[in-house]
Design a protein around this motif. Sequence first.
Motif, PDB file in Angstrom:
ATOM      1  N   ARG A  29      37.942  25.552  27.888  1.00 28.14           N
ATOM      2  CA  ARG A  29      36.293  26.027  28.076  1.00 28.14           C
ATOM      3  C   ARG A  29      35.768  25.091  29.019  1.00 28.14           C
ATOM      4  NH1 ARG A  29      31.713  28.102  26.595  1.00 28.14           N
ATOM      5  NH2 ARG A  29      29.943  26.830  26.096  1.00 28.14           N
ATOM      6  N   ALA A  30      35.840  23.905  29.070  1.00 28.49           N
ATOM      7  CA  ALA A  30      35.260  22.889  29.949  1.00 28.49           C
ATOM      8  C   ALA A  30      35.750  23.176  31.342  1.00 28.49           C
ATOM      9  CB  ALA A  30      35.726  21.182  29.557  1.00 28.49           C
ATOM     10  N   ALA A  31      37.105  23.518  31.459  1.00 22.54           N
ATOM     11  CA  ALA A  31      37.660  23.716  33.031  1.00 22.54           C
ATOM     12  C   ALA A  31      37.201  25.064  33.376  1.00 22.54           C
ATOM     13  CB  ALA A  31      39.187  23.927  32.762  1.00 22.54           C
ATOM     14  N   ILE A  32      36.905  26.121  32.574  1.00 24.98           N
ATOM     15  CA  ILE A  32      36.336  27.137  33.143  1.00 24.98           C
ATOM     16  C   ILE A  32      34.873  27.186  33.452  1.00 24.98           C
ATOM     17  CG2 ILE A  32      35.450  29.404  32.467  1.00 24.98           C
ATOM     18  CD1 ILE A  32      38.001  29.892  30.564  1.00 24.98           C
ATOM     19  N   ILE A  33      34.034  26.416  33.018  1.00 27.51           N
ATOM     20  CA  ILE A  33      32.804  25.876  33.088  1.00 27.51           C
ATOM     21  C   ILE A  33      32.689  25.232  34.558  1.00 27.51           C
ATOM     22  CG2 ILE A  33      30.432  24.902  32.719  1.00 27.51           C
ATOM     23  CD1 ILE A  33      31.387  25.610  29.655  1.00 27.51           C
ATOM     24  N   ASP A  34      33.856  24.128  34.506  1.00 24.56           N
ATOM     25  CA  ASP A  34      33.820  23.219  35.889  1.00 24.56           C
ATOM     26  C   ASP A  34      34.078  24.394  37.105  1.00 24.56           C
ATOM     27  OD1 ASP A  34      33.338  21.222  34.689  1.00 24.56           O
ATOM     28  OD2 ASP A  34      35.444  20.461  34.480  1.00 24.56           O
ATOM     29  N   THR A  35      35.181  25.137  36.746  1.00 21.14           N
ATOM     30  CA  THR A  35      35.355  26.285  37.942  1.00 21.14           C
ATOM     31  C   THR A  35      34.267  26.897  38.526  1.00 21.14           C
ATOM     32  OG1 THR A  35      37.842  26.350  37.254  1.00 21.14           O
ATOM     33  CG2 THR A  35      36.923  28.294  38.500  1.00 21.14           C
ATOM     34  N   ILE A  36      33.393  27.734  37.582  1.00 22.42           N
ATOM     35  CA  ILE A  36      32.386  28.246  37.817  1.00 22.42           C
ATOM     36  C   ILE A  36      31.359  27.284  38.464  1.00 22.42           C
ATOM     37  CG2 ILE A  36      30.106  29.369  36.668  1.00 22.42           C
ATOM     38  CD1 ILE A  36      32.121  30.354  34.597  1.00 22.42           C
ATOM     39  N   THR A  37      31.204  26.171  38.155  1.00 22.83           N
ATOM     40  CA  THR A  37      30.076  25.105  38.714  1.00 22.83           C
ATOM     41  C   THR A  37      30.719  24.693  40.082  1.00 22.83           C
ATOM     42  OG1 THR A  37      29.720  24.155  36.733  1.00 22.83           O
ATOM     43  CG2 THR A  37      29.282  22.801  38.451  1.00 22.83           C
ATOM     44  N   ASP A  38      31.919  24.621  40.200  1.00 20.58           N
ATOM     45  CA  ASP A  38      32.399  24.502  41.498  1.00 20.58           C
ATOM     46  C   ASP A  38      32.071  25.462  42.685  1.00 20.58           C
ATOM     47  OD1 ASP A  38      33.850  22.048  40.876  1.00 20.58           O
ATOM     48  OD2 ASP A  38      35.515  22.804  40.536  1.00 20.58           O
ATOM     49  N   ARG A  52      36.897  26.844  47.671  1.00 16.31           N
ATOM     50  CA  ARG A  52      38.166  27.770  47.804  1.00 16.31           C
ATOM     51  C   ARG A  52      39.041  27.217  46.490  1.00 16.31           C
ATOM     52  NH1 ARG A  52      41.751  29.788  46.863  1.00 16.31           N
ATOM     53  NH2 ARG A  52      43.628  30.339  48.184  1.00 16.31           N
ATOM     54  N   GLY A  53      38.873  26.180  45.926  1.00 18.31           N
ATOM     55  CA  GLY A  53      39.808  25.711  44.799  1.00 18.31           C
ATOM     56  C   GLY A  53      39.378  26.335  43.592  1.00 18.31           C
ATOM     57  N   ALA A  54      38.163  26.817  43.335  1.00 21.55           N
ATOM     58  CA  ALA A  54      37.794  27.577  42.445  1.00 21.55           C
ATOM     59  C   ALA A  54      38.237  29.092  42.333  1.00 21.55           C
ATOM     60  CB  ALA A  54      36.416  27.547  42.135  1.00 21.55           C
ATOM     61  N   PHE A  55      38.631  29.606  43.427  1.00 18.93           N
ATOM     62  CA  PHE A  55      39.132  31.046  43.716  1.00 18.93           C
ATOM     63  C   PHE A  55      40.593  31.300  43.825  1.00 18.93           C
ATOM     64  CE2 PHE A  55      35.130  31.842  46.057  1.00 18.93           C
ATOM     65  CZ  PHE A  55      34.254  32.653  45.030  1.00 18.93           C
ATOM     66  N   ALA A  56      41.022  32.322  43.097  1.00 17.32           N
ATOM     67  CA  ALA A  56      42.452  32.783  43.177  1.00 17.32           C
ATOM     68  C   ALA A  56      42.722  33.224  44.684  1.00 17.32           C
ATOM     69  CB  ALA A  56      42.647  34.007  42.240  1.00 17.32           C
ATOM     70  N   ASP A  57      43.784  33.478  44.902  1.00 17.16           N
ATOM     71  CA  ASP A  57      44.180  33.778  46.347  1.00 17.16           C
ATOM     72  C   ASP A  57      43.641  34.922  46.991  1.00 17.16           C
ATOM     73  OD1 ASP A  57      45.624  31.271  46.671  1.00 17.16           O
ATOM     74  OD2 ASP A  57      47.703  32.288  46.403  1.00 17.16           O
ATOM     75  N   ASN A  99      23.937  28.846  30.624  1.00 21.75           N
ATOM     76  CA  ASN A  99      24.252  29.673  29.527  1.00 21.75           C
ATOM     77  C   ASN A  99      25.931  30.575  29.640  1.00 21.75           C
ATOM     78  OD1 ASN A  99      21.675  29.424  28.319  1.00 21.75           O
ATOM     79  ND2 ASN A  99      21.100  31.137  29.728  1.00 21.75           N
ATOM     80  N   HIS A 100      26.808  29.608  29.849  1.00 17.44           N
ATOM     81  CA  HIS A 100      28.031  29.954  29.987  1.00 17.44           C
ATOM     82  C   HIS A 100      28.619  30.316  28.527  1.00 17.44           C
ATOM     83  CE1 HIS A 100      27.600  26.982  32.820  1.00 17.44           C
ATOM     84  NE2 HIS A 100      28.270  27.603  33.637  1.00 17.44           N
TER      85      HIS A 100
END
Length: 174
Positions: A29-38, A52-57, A99-100
Motif C-alpha cells: 500500500r505504501a509503495a503504491i502511494i509512493d508511486t502515485i506521489t512520484d 519515468r520510474g513510476a510508469f510501466a514501459d 484520499n488514496h
Amino acid sequence: MKTLVLTAAAGVLLASFTARAESIGADDRAAIIDTITDIAAGADRHQWDRVRGAFADTVTLDYTGLWGGEPTTQPAEAVIRQWSAFLPGFDRTLHLVSNHAIIESAGPTAVAEADFQAVHRIGAESWVLMGHNRYDLTKIDGAWKVSRLVMTPNHETGNRALVNRAAERARQPG
C-alpha cells in the motif's frame, strides 16, 4: 424484517467487494502511494527520472474527460517527452494527490484511486483543475508501476489556455 433485509443486502455487497480485492499488505500500500506521489511531485519538480520510474514501459493515459479525443497508449519515454515539453513553461505547478484507496488487488496487479488538485501558474494567472484519478498498477521486479491512468475532472477555475502558453514558453531558449 426490514432490518434483516438491509443487513443481508449489506453483507452481499461487502462479500462482492471482498472477492474483488485481496488483502494488500501495508508495504505494498505504501509503495503504491509512493508511486502515485512520484508522478505528481516528480512532474512539479521536473524530476523526469522519478516520473519515468513510476510508469510501466507502456502507459495508457486517459484525459478524455478534460480534452476529449481517445485515450493514448505509448511508451513511458514519450509521456516524459510530452510532459517535459510544457510543464517547465509554467512559473509554478503543484499537483496534490490525496484520499488514496486501493480498490482492487490480485497478486502483481492493483487498482488505486485518488483525488487530485493541480495548480498551474504563469505570472498572476492560474489554471486550477480538481478531480479523481484511477491508476492501474503492476508489480514489476518488485516495484509498483502505473500502466494506466484515467483522469476524471470535476471542477476547474482559471485559464485553461495557460497550457498552450506554457508549451510556447518551454520551447523558448534559455
